[in-house]
Enzyme design. Sequence first.
Site, PDB file in Angstrom:
ATOM      1  N   THR A   1      48.264  39.731  47.685  1.00  0.00           N
ATOM      2  CA  THR A   1      48.467  39.464  46.268  1.00  0.00           C
ATOM      3  C   THR A   1      49.687  40.203  45.736  1.00  0.00           C
ATOM      4  O   THR A   1      50.020  41.299  46.216  1.00  0.00           O
ATOM      5  CB  THR A   1      47.231  39.899  45.454  1.00  0.00           C
ATOM      6  OG1 THR A   1      47.537  39.884  44.065  1.00  0.00           O
ATOM      7  CG2 THR A   1      46.787  41.312  45.820  1.00  0.00           C
TER       8      THR A   1
ATOM      9  N   TYR B   1      41.850  46.811  42.444  1.00  0.00           N
ATOM     10  CA  TYR B   1      42.085  45.558  43.168  1.00  0.00           C
ATOM     11  C   TYR B   1      43.354  45.667  44.011  1.00  0.00           C
ATOM     12  O   TYR B   1      43.340  45.415  45.220  1.00  0.00           O
ATOM     13  CB  TYR B   1      42.193  44.408  42.169  1.00  0.00           C
ATOM     14  CG  TYR B   1      42.614  43.087  42.785  1.00  0.00           C
ATOM     15  CD1 TYR B   1      41.827  42.467  43.751  1.00  0.00           C
ATOM     16  CD2 TYR B   1      43.792  42.458  42.393  1.00  0.00           C
ATOM     17  CE1 TYR B   1      42.207  41.254  44.306  1.00  0.00           C
ATOM     18  CE2 TYR B   1      44.178  41.250  42.944  1.00  0.00           C
ATOM     19  CZ  TYR B   1      43.389  40.646  43.900  1.00  0.00           C
ATOM     20  OH  TYR B   1      43.770  39.455  44.460  1.00  0.00           O
TER      21      TYR B   1
END
Length: 313
Positions: free
Chosen positions: A124, A146
């Site tokens: 990501t 995250y």
Amino acid sequence: MKILVTGAAGYIGSHVAERLKSLGNNVVGLDNFSDYYDVSLKKLNAKGLEEKGIRIEKIDLRYSEELQNLPADFNYIFHFAAQPGISAASSFEDYLGNNVIGTKNLLDFALKNKKLALFVNIGTSSIYGINAAFDESVPPTPVSHYGVTKLAAEQLVLESSRLGDIKACSLRLYSVYGPRERPEKLYTKLIANAFKNIPFPLYKGSENHLRSFTYVQDIVDGVVSVIGLEDIVNNEIINLGTEEENTTQHGIEIVEQILNKKIDLQIVEARSGDQLRTKAVIDKARKLLDYNPKTSLYEGLKVQVEWYQNNFL
């Protein structure tokens, strides 16, 4: 070829599983059907995949024993399963278990697959940090649990390729939108609130955030293009996204244009760890994968609105 897709009942994973099947592959999907968001949406995705001949197994990667009965005869593994987003409802243990422990367990399973050509980790842009507008050589500075745990997962995968245990790569995705997008994400929630005539909660200042909003099928093109290029992409990190930048405000205005209605915005407190800017630098993807995203934000959002209308109205 036989291909394993983790997180296959989720948003992007379901699209990739579908594409791989359409290319004539034998595709098996794994998902733990987490209740992070409405499980019925994952079940809807899984039903659609099963109707296309894709077997979906309910397996939680946090528990290695759940992988013991899975046949170790895969040619490719695409690893989408993760604890997503920066929700306050998710604990650090959620991110650690799903993103790090789950990835390590999957890697241990991957080593048993003697015909494995490539392990594809789905990373990501959150790994880069507040501003994600760099090429892959820039040191990451994540600012959320995250981002931190996805970076750790990525490094676990690349460790295996550095040691020569398997061939592997990591694809860092940028602001993916389109049909099946999770219900708490920007555009699905924006479209839903517009149809329901309820205010959309906009994080303070986020209207000025810049994003490489990338249509999901353009992402799928890039993901599946690694097949057959394992010698070229081995041990590589590759950005996948669009070079086109748009503000969140402009995205809201496009949805309003498509729906021909004004959306009521309710300003709420900013989120910690939210990125200010994402701009995909994709020179490497163009060179190695011949990657060429081409869907405009208007075109992609028009399809997403139609998907919402067809499934939820």
